[in-house]
Design a protein around this motif. Sequence first.
Motif, mmCIF file in Angstrom:
data_model
loop_
_atom_site.group_PDB
_atom_site.id
_atom_site.type_symbol
_atom_site.label_atom_id
_atom_site.label_comp_id
_atom_site.label_asym_id
_atom_site.label_seq_id
_atom_site.Cartn_x
_atom_site.Cartn_y
_atom_site.Cartn_z
ATOM 1 N N GLY A 186 11.144 -24.788 43.704
ATOM 2 C CA GLY A 186 12.190 -23.753 43.660
ATOM 3 C C GLY A 186 11.770 -22.531 44.471
ATOM 4 N N ASN A 187 10.540 -22.104 44.310
ATOM 5 C CA ASN A 187 10.035 -20.962 45.088
ATOM 6 C C ASN A 187 10.054 -21.289 46.579
ATOM 7 N N TYR A 188 9.586 -22.504 46.869
ATOM 8 C CA TYR A 188 9.478 -22.900 48.268
ATOM 9 C C TYR A 188 10.860 -22.979 48.931
ATOM 10 N N LEU A 189 11.762 -23.755 48.320
ATOM 11 C CA LEU A 189 13.071 -23.962 48.951
ATOM 12 C C LEU A 189 13.928 -22.698 48.891
ATOM 13 N N GLY A 190 13.871 -22.003 47.756
ATOM 14 C CA GLY A 190 14.734 -20.841 47.578
ATOM 15 C C GLY A 190 14.241 -19.616 48.325
ATOM 16 N N ALA A 191 12.936 -19.529 48.569
ATOM 17 C CA ALA A 191 12.431 -18.281 49.151
ATOM 18 C C ALA A 191 11.336 -18.484 50.207
ATOM 19 N N MET A 192 10.239 -19.150 49.840
ATOM 20 C CA MET A 192 9.071 -19.170 50.732
ATOM 21 C C MET A 192 9.369 -19.788 52.105
ATOM 22 N N ARG A 193 10.140 -20.852 52.110
ATOM 23 C CA ARG A 193 10.454 -21.493 53.393
ATOM 24 C C ARG A 193 11.186 -20.513 54.321
ATOM 25 N N GLN A 194 12.129 -19.751 53.755
ATOM 26 C CA GLN A 194 12.859 -18.772 54.570
ATOM 27 C C GLN A 194 11.894 -17.688 55.074
ATOM 28 N N HIS A 195 10.964 -17.274 54.217
ATOM 29 C CA HIS A 195 10.025 -16.220 54.632
ATOM 30 C C HIS A 195 9.241 -16.661 55.869
ATOM 31 N N ILE A 196 8.838 -17.907 55.866
ATOM 32 C CA ILE A 196 8.042 -18.416 56.996
ATOM 33 C C ILE A 196 8.936 -18.575 58.231
ATOM 34 N N GLU A 197 10.114 -19.146 58.027
ATOM 35 C CA GLU A 197 11.014 -19.365 59.178
ATOM 36 C C GLU A 197 11.439 -18.049 59.827
ATOM 37 N N MET A 198 11.617 -17.024 59.016
ATOM 38 C CA MET A 198 12.154 -15.766 59.533
ATOM 39 C C MET A 198 11.118 -14.952 60.306
ATOM 40 N N GLN A 199 9.858 -15.393 60.245
ATOM 41 C CA GLN A 199 8.793 -14.669 60.956
ATOM 42 C C GLN A 199 9.081 -14.504 62.437
ATOM 43 N N LYS A 200 9.763 -15.508 62.989
ATOM 44 C CA LYS A 200 9.935 -15.444 64.436
ATOM 45 C C LYS A 200 11.017 -14.449 64.872
ATOM 46 N N ASP A 201 11.944 -14.152 64.005
ATOM 47 C CA ASP A 201 13.046 -13.266 64.426
ATOM 48 C C ASP A 201 13.088 -11.919 63.724
ATOM 49 N N TYR A 202 12.231 -11.729 62.751
ATOM 50 C CA TYR A 202 12.270 -10.485 61.977
ATOM 51 C C TYR A 202 10.881 -9.872 61.867
ATOM 52 N N GLU A 203 10.883 -8.578 61.562
ATOM 53 C CA GLU A 203 9.633 -7.925 61.208
ATOM 54 C C GLU A 203 9.460 -8.197 59.711
ATOM 55 N N CYS A 204 8.372 -8.842 59.320
ATOM 56 C CA CYS A 204 8.286 -9.344 57.939
ATOM 57 C C CYS A 204 7.230 -8.649 57.084
ATOM 58 N N TYR A 205 7.637 -8.280 55.887
ATOM 59 C CA TYR A 205 6.734 -7.741 54.868
ATOM 60 C C TYR A 205 6.834 -8.647 53.654
ATOM 61 N N LEU A 206 5.680 -9.116 53.211
ATOM 62 C CA LEU A 206 5.686 -10.072 52.116
ATOM 63 C C LEU A 206 4.536 -9.757 51.175
ATOM 64 N N PHE A 207 4.846 -9.665 49.892
ATOM 65 C CA PHE A 207 3.758 -9.310 48.981
ATOM 66 C C PHE A 207 3.629 -10.260 47.793
ATOM 67 N N ILE A 208 2.414 -10.305 47.276
ATOM 68 C CA ILE A 208 2.134 -11.051 46.044
ATOM 69 C C ILE A 208 2.393 -10.073 44.908
#
Length: 323
Positions: free
Chosen positions: A17-39
């Motif tokens: 659920g984390n992967y499909l709902g969120a983490m996968r998008q976070h990784i994919e969006m790296q190429k087109d966005y400035e990304c901030y991601l926190f634990i």
Amino acid sequence: MKRILSGVQPSGKPHLGNYLGAMRQHIEMQKDYECYLFIADLHALTTVKDRDQMIQQTYDLALSYLALGLDPKKTVFFKQSALPEHTELCWILDCITKMPFLERAHAWKDAQAKGKKEISVGLFNYPILQAADILLYQPDLVPVGQDQKQHIEMTRDIAQTFNTTFDKVFKLPDPFIKEEVAIVPGTDGQKMSKSYGNTIDIFAEESVLKKQVMGIVTDSTPVKEPKDAEKCNVFRLYKLIASKEETKELENKYTKGGFGYGDAKKTLLDKILKHFGEARDKYNELTPKENYVYSVLEDGAKRAQVVAKATLDDVKTKIGYKL
Ligand code: ATP
Ligand code: MG
């Protein structure tokens, strides 16, 4: 370049659920966005009350992201607790937020509905800390699962309250939710959640993963009967990681009959192992490299702090704490 921000709690192991709902998008969006991601380890304290567990789950989440393809040069990746700005802004936002507004939040209502009598003040206050987490970085989009939609709406309301009470500081962020994976079902058909014990953990040992997949709840239709794929949790999960052709093929097997849920589970298990095969190798390779993993988070914290501090300074100026 537009900016995104998101976080995942180290409240257990990352799951499908984390992967499909969120983490996968976070990784994919790296190429087109400035990304901030926190634990989100400050949030995890609402449930995790054990030192070793906090350390281990935080490390595991960092490893998981790196194994899935997070590039620390592109994404500012850090631990929430490393930056006092989060809790500092949280207090300020506490003071402009009304109790009835918070009482409407899902996390709190769910906890109440589940009869948890001793809910911590931290859990009640969760949406305000989350608003602080987001607003410090002035993101355009917050990629999350459906369960977070309400919290982002609350963040926008809180931001607006600050902007009108004092002066404009905060940008109002939009949620970014992918419809087909908005609520990934768990092994019992409810939303998959670390706290519900219904997860399929993407980097679990094979034997554990097998047990989780075999534990997916199905109905009692006999093997020889045709089955409705769309009503089956095994199929619903399979479809989220398989190709269109593979999905069609499995659906046909359901419709034809003579194909049992045990067979479907085996197909899903194989698919998961294949899908995460490369990431698993990377995960195992990185596991002993503690110095590297921690240095990524420290470097991320330094870069995050530049942005967080600038926003907080602006907040303090508008309030009258800073001349
Ligand atoms: P907890 O039960 O401790 O709240 P969780 O499993 O809900 O854990 P979080 O760390 O709260 O996981 O959420 C991390 C991200 O994963 C969020 O963006 C959340 O919306 C998303 N997410 C969590 N579960 C699901 C799910 N079942 N389907 C889609 N997205 C999900
Ligand atoms: Mg959650």
